[in-house]
Design a protein around this motif. Structure first.
Motif: not given
Length: 295
Positions: A250, A253-254, A269
């Motif tokens: 998350q 993603y943000e 990542s």
């Protein structure tokens, strides 16, 4: 065989694996290399501007308290869910490894939840976990216990989501264990029965050693899968309360699609990939070490 013939044989053998090597390089090695390159740049998704910053993104991650929190949340989720997956799925496989319609029905019942979408699962469980009106709250009230807002508690929200995840996808590891159990020769169990071997001794001396590779396989699969936990947390708590359930995926993603900081997100990542690789390697090394001790 002459040297020329040997070289031709090696060349023809290499042609058989060339498609796999090409696809592997295209789908795995190239994205890894590209991701590493992007993580060394300050890259904005809204433009093509990209500036080389070296290891600045990693240095910033090292000092980012939010990143530390989401990393710990993810590791804690893995530590909670993976042992439960292995133990519960193995117990279910042992209990349901029997012929008959009832066993087939129960196997299908436990497996069918894993084919439902995450949206359906989270909707059902959010309704069940609602304070006061939810099924869990009503059950606690019937037992005379106080109501607990499980998804609103900093301490209980993550373990609750871990249990929901286990309930949802316990079917796959259970099927893997069932398949492995059915590969154990029945002659071994017949010989143990003739020797009046107890069930516990049969389990610990025959069944579990025969399942050692499958146990490692299930553990590795679950470690990899749970490190990438995201949709159920996003739909059930959105990372709350107070970031206590926010996972690293998350966060990535943000950073990438809300903060538009692709380089920083890619660096996170890469850290996730390194942690997963270390965790899986450690697990495999420990299992190999145990085998060496037994031998």
């Amino acid at each position: 065989m002459s040297a020329v013939g040997l070289r031709r044989s090696r060349l023809s053998n290499g042609l058989f694996v060339l498609p796999f090597v090409a696809i592997y390089a295209l789908l795995v090695l190239w994205p890894l290399a590209k991701g590493m390159a992007i993580s060394l740049h300050d890259h904005d998704l809204l433009s093509d501007d990209s500036f080389y910053v070296g290891l600045d993104n990693y240095v910033q991650l090292a000092g980012d308290e939010v990143f530390h929190q989401v990393m710990w949340n993810t590791v804690k989720f893995v530590l909670i869910s993976t042992p439960i997956f292995v133990i519960v799925s193995l117990a279910l496989a042992l209990a349901l490894n029997r012929p008959g319609r009832l066993g087939a029905l129960l196997r299908g019942t436990f497996f069918c939840a894993s084919v439902f979408s995450v949206t359906i699962i989270t909707l059902v469980w959010k309704l069940a976990l609602m304070p006061e009106r939810g099924l869990v709250s009503q059950f606690l009230n019937k037992l005379g216990l106080p109501d607990m807002a499980l998804l609103s508690s900093d301490a209980l929200a993550l373990p609750t989501i871990a249990l929901v995840t286990v309930w949802w996808i316990i079917g796959l590891p259970m099927i893997l264990f069932l398949s492995a159990l059915q590969q154990i020769p029945s002659d071994i169990y017949e010989a143990a029965a003739l020797d009046n071997t107890s069930r516990w001794r049969t389990l610990t001396r025959i069944t579990l050693p025969s399942l050692s590779r499958t146990i490692v396989l299930v553990a590795v699969i679950e470690v990899i899968r749970e490190f990438q936990v995201f949709p159920q947390i996003m739909l059930m708590t959105n990372g709350g309360p107070n970031n206590s359930t926010r996972p690293i995926v998350q966060f990535i993603y943000e950073q990438a699609f809300m903060q538009l900081s692709l380089g920083y997100a890619t660096a996170a990542s890469q850290v996730l990939f390194a942690v997963m690789l270390i965790g899986v390697s450690l697990q495999l090394w420990l299992e190999r070490d145990r085998k060496g001790v037994r031998q």
